[in-house]
Design an enzyme around this catalytic site. Structure first.
Site, mmCIF file in Angstrom:
data_model
loop_
_atom_site.group_PDB
_atom_site.id
_atom_site.type_symbol
_atom_site.label_atom_id
_atom_site.label_comp_id
_atom_site.label_asym_id
_atom_site.label_seq_id
_atom_site.Cartn_x
_atom_site.Cartn_y
_atom_site.Cartn_z
ATOM 1 C CE LYS A 1 41.063 38.533 -3.575
ATOM 2 N NZ LYS A 1 40.725 39.309 -2.386
ATOM 3 C CD GLN B 1 42.137 41.753 -0.029
ATOM 4 O OE1 GLN B 1 41.856 41.468 -1.183
ATOM 5 N NE2 GLN B 1 42.102 40.848 0.948
ATOM 6 C CG ASP C 1 34.748 39.953 -1.470
ATOM 7 O OD1 ASP C 1 34.988 38.770 -1.769
ATOM 8 O OD2 ASP C 1 35.628 40.758 -1.086
#
Ligand code: NDP
Length: 277
Positions: free
Chosen positions: A48, A92, A115
């Site tokens: 990322k 994450q 997200d």
């Protein structure tokens, strides 16, 4: 059979994003929080970071020790929520057991939730409002559309009902007017249900779980699964045998994975633009 090349589609999206970002007066910013040292998560976070660099997105990576407390994590999220340099925040998944992951996702400001895991964004998706959508399911839809695969009226079967993949994918496919069935570990006659699918999506986490006898002749098969076996990435679909029956199929690696990354970058730009307004 046509292979859906996620890497290629992702590269096209990245190129477009790079050009759009170049025109901005200020770089969009993405904060990524990694708690602990799960090897797969470390790779994802590094990737990322690299993609942000490539596209001109400012990335701030917070690598926190595995013993980080929930309180410490929530405090960092609070700080990032009000940090003007940060347009998107990504925690994450998965986090260590002492942290309530749901609570942490819900702490992220919904307008920075690139997200799409905050309950507000999940709820908005469920009722059909514009929102941040989880990157993997959204990437799957982008892929299907890129290949001009008709979704409307088709019978879609998803194997897997996680909050990250299966459930949002159900909502997205429904929005596209597919008739959608979601299967899970308690589903009876799984093979028969899968064999009815025009579009079959595997998001299970079990290598080569979907075998050729579960696939209808001419079906579109999307493999979300990523399983690490002897250092190799293997999907949830028995690719070699299933490809003989499928009209379209995604490979692993090089299928859904790169789409997830590109979609995340799209979401960061969207967050930047929404905040500008
Ligand atoms: P989860 O473990 O959260 O969910 C797995 C789902 O599969 C569950 O709903 C489970 O059912 C179902 N399942 C497990 N065993 C069976 C079975 N025998 N028959 C039918 N259904 C079964 O996984 P995720 O959704 O997070 O991820 C799924 C896969 O996708 C993983 O391989 C993951 O690595 C990969 N992934 C890939 C991404 C990408 O970018 N390409 C991004 C995210 C995930 P139940 O609910 O009943 O337990």
């Amino acid at each position: 059979m046509k292979l859906i090349d996620g890497k290629l589609i992702s590269a096209e999206i990245q190129e477009r994003l790079k050009q759009d970002i170049e025109k901005l007066e200020k770089k969009p910013g993405l904060a990524v929080i990694l708690v602990g040292e799960d090897p797969a998560s470390c790779v994802y976070v590094r990737n990322k970071e690299k993609m942000c660099q490539k596209l001109g997105i400012q990335s701030l990576v917070y690598r926190l020790p595995a013993e980080t407390t929930e309180e410490e994590l929530l405090k960092l999220i609070d700080e990032l929520n009000i940090n003007e340099e940060v347009d998107g925040i990504l925690l994450q998944h998965p986090v260590p057991a002492q942290i309530d992951e749901r609570k942490a996702f819900n702490k992220i400001a919904p307008e920075k939730d690139v997200d799409g895991f905050h309950m507000i964004n999940r709820g908005k998706l469920a009722i059909g409002e514009d929102c941040f959508v989880a990157c993997t399911p959204l990437g799957v839809i982008t892929m299907l559309k890129h290949e001009n695969i008709e979704i409307e009226g088709k019978r879609a079967v998803i194997v897997g009902r996680s909050n990250i993949v299966g459930k949002p994918l159900y909502e997205l496919l429904l929005k596209e007017n597919a008739t959608v069935t979601v299967c899970h570990s308690k589903t009876k006659n799984l093979k028969e249900v899968c064999a009815e699918a025009d579009i079959l999506i595997a998001a299970i986490g079990k290598p080569k779980f979907v075998t050729a006898d579960m696939v209808k002749e001419g079906a579109v098969v999307v493999d979300v699964g990523i399983n690490r076996i002897d250092g190799k990435l293997i999907g949830d679909v028995d690719f070699e045998n299933v490809k003989e029956k499928a009209s379209y199929i995604t490979p692993v690696p090089g299928g859904v994975g790169p789409m997830t990354m590109a979609t995340l970058m799209e979401n960061v730009l969207k967050a930047y633009q929404l905040r500008k307004k």
